[in-house]
Design a protein around this motif. Sequence first.
Motif, PDB file in Angstrom:
ATOM      1  N   LYS A 201     -17.689  24.665  27.094  1.00 15.58           N
ATOM      2  CA  LYS A 201     -18.775  23.834  27.620  1.00 15.58           C
ATOM      3  C   LYS A 201     -19.724  23.410  26.509  1.00 15.58           C
ATOM      4  CE  LYS A 201     -19.399  23.143  31.458  1.00 15.58           C
ATOM      5  NZ  LYS A 201     -19.004  22.019  32.349  1.00 15.58           N
ATOM      6  N   ALA A 202     -20.076  24.350  25.628  1.00 12.27           N
ATOM      7  CA  ALA A 202     -21.030  24.052  24.554  1.00 12.27           C
ATOM      8  C   ALA A 202     -20.457  23.045  23.564  1.00 12.27           C
ATOM      9  CB  ALA A 202     -21.422  25.335  23.834  1.00 12.27           C
ATOM     10  N   GLU A 203     -19.153  23.146  23.285  1.00 15.92           N
ATOM     11  CA  GLU A 203     -18.521  22.254  22.316  1.00 15.92           C
ATOM     12  C   GLU A 203     -17.952  20.999  22.983  1.00 15.92           C
ATOM     13  OE1 GLU A 203     -15.741  24.484  19.934  1.00 15.92           O
ATOM     14  OE2 GLU A 203     -17.271  25.925  19.277  1.00 15.92           O
ATOM     15  N   LYS A 204     -18.181  20.873  24.302  1.00 19.30           N
ATOM     16  CA  LYS A 204     -17.806  19.681  25.067  1.00 19.30           C
ATOM     17  C   LYS A 204     -16.313  19.369  24.978  1.00 19.30           C
ATOM     18  CE  LYS A 204     -22.415  17.658  24.680  1.00 19.30           C
ATOM     19  NZ  LYS A 204     -23.246  16.493  24.279  1.00 19.30           N
ATOM     20  N   TRP A 205     -15.510  20.427  25.134  1.00 14.87           N
ATOM     21  CA  TRP A 205     -14.070  20.220  25.207  1.00 14.87           C
ATOM     22  C   TRP A 205     -13.739  19.452  26.483  1.00 14.87           C
ATOM     23  CZ3 TRP A 205     -11.841  25.805  24.118  1.00 14.87           C
ATOM     24  CH2 TRP A 205     -12.216  26.205  22.824  1.00 14.87           C
ATOM     25  N   ASN A 206     -12.815  18.544  26.405  1.00 10.21           N
ATOM     26  CA  ASN A 206     -12.293  17.889  27.602  1.00 10.21           C
ATOM     27  C   ASN A 206     -11.182  18.789  28.158  1.00 10.21           C
ATOM     28  OD1 ASN A 206     -11.428  16.207  29.622  1.00 10.21           O
ATOM     29  ND2 ASN A 206     -10.446  14.724  28.264  1.00 10.21           N
ATOM     30  N   LEU A 207     -11.617  19.912  28.732  1.00  8.29           N
ATOM     31  CA  LEU A 207     -10.691  20.930  29.207  1.00  8.29           C
ATOM     32  C   LEU A 207     -10.096  20.505  30.545  1.00  8.29           C
ATOM     33  CD1 LEU A 207      -9.329  23.634  28.842  1.00  8.29           C
ATOM     34  CD2 LEU A 207     -11.393  24.742  29.736  1.00  8.29           C
ATOM     35  N   ALA A 208      -8.851  20.042  30.507  1.00  8.36           N
ATOM     36  CA  ALA A 208      -8.204  19.479  31.697  1.00  8.36           C
ATOM     37  C   ALA A 208      -7.532  20.529  32.565  1.00  8.36           C
ATOM     38  CB  ALA A 208      -7.173  18.430  31.269  1.00  8.36           C
TER      39      ALA A 208
END
Length: 449
Positions: A201-208
């Motif tokens: 969340k902090a590194e703004k991953w586009n975690l799909a």
Amino acid sequence: MRYIFSIIFIASGFISWAQTAIVKQDQQIKTMVDEVSSQNIETVVRKLVSFETRHSMSDTLSKTIGIGAARNWIKAELERYSKASGGRLKVEFDTFTQAADGRRVATPTVMKNVLAILPGTDPLDDRVFIVSGHYDSRASDVNDAKIFAPGANDDASGTAAAMELARVMSKYKFNCTLIFVAMVAEEQGLYGAANLAKRAKAEKWNLAGMITNDIVGNTYGMETGIKDNRSVRIFSEGVSVVETPEEATRRASTGTENDGSARQFARYLKEVGERYVDQLDVKLIYRRDRYLRGGDHTPFSQLGYAGIRVTEMNENFERQHQDVRKENGVDYGDLPDFVDYEYTRKVTQMNLASLANVALAPREPQKVGIVTSGLTNKTELKWESPVGEKPVGYYVVMRETTSPIWEKKFFVTDTKAVLNYSKDNYYFGVQSVDNEGHESLVVIPRSVR
């Protein structure tokens, strides 16, 4: 093996003709699936057991015993896989200090997840998929950090699955990023997963999508006497805990409580996994986890990510969280001789086929909608291509409202479709597809004017 699916082809946005189609296996994915080795999985499980305990509060200085020795070995083994990948697989510790919680962590403790990151090759594709197992273990007393706690099935089996995925998949290239994780402190309170979810969340991953493989090596339910080496459960939530009031209103008016992102991810694993793995029945369980229980996907779910749990069909509680002993003729304890490694191989293959297929697929279509400007018994859908990408086509998927899985696929090359099926009576979704048949995850349409 061929996967039979009912597909209806549409020309110029309208139904043209129908036929039963054969969705063929991709040869590269099939090759990867065949590379998964039960012998390698067993070797990893037995090596992890050899550390005697992997309790998260156990020894970190010994080279042969405890959590420190275990995590160092996992990292070294993944680095060995990295060399075979030409260095593309990036291995690191995800280190954090877990505060004392007055319950299972007595003092502030440095803990480490072990990550192996395989970067994607498409600069436009920032999707990230995580697959994990937890490498810590416990026996009957969750706070006993010194007793023999082999943790062969819970969860050396899931850790071995994630490591075998890293070994095989790191030799290939994918559009998006795959992260293989040996998670720590699951037994202490999901702390390793919570730290990694916060980092995403902090590194703004586009975690799909996030998969945890937890307890994937037992095929015998001692209490029930059931022996089942072909069924595996996937747990997924239908409604996200971060749903906004606006989203809740929309869901209530469209009846899409079974169509959250985690549930779509679970359906995807069932369809693609069964396409590639013989003698495997994927059971979709419509709960986030087992009754009143949780796993490493839970912190990801709590932050709004599509987290799902893969688990054997019948847990054996005489082996799970038990001191190793023999009592009244019954063997207790989570020992490696009780793991069915061929079964774990099939579960690992299901993970691999699904991750490879989605990571090779185009990105999802954008702004997917059902047109509601007028009352009609037809269903009109429209959407946009992924930014900077033009898939060869799209599948409009459809199912009965009572069905847990998608039942029909309508192939279109346009970005719209009109179907002779009522949106009142069916659920619909849209996914991108490429020339090789790799499908994206399904996107559920919103109502548009």
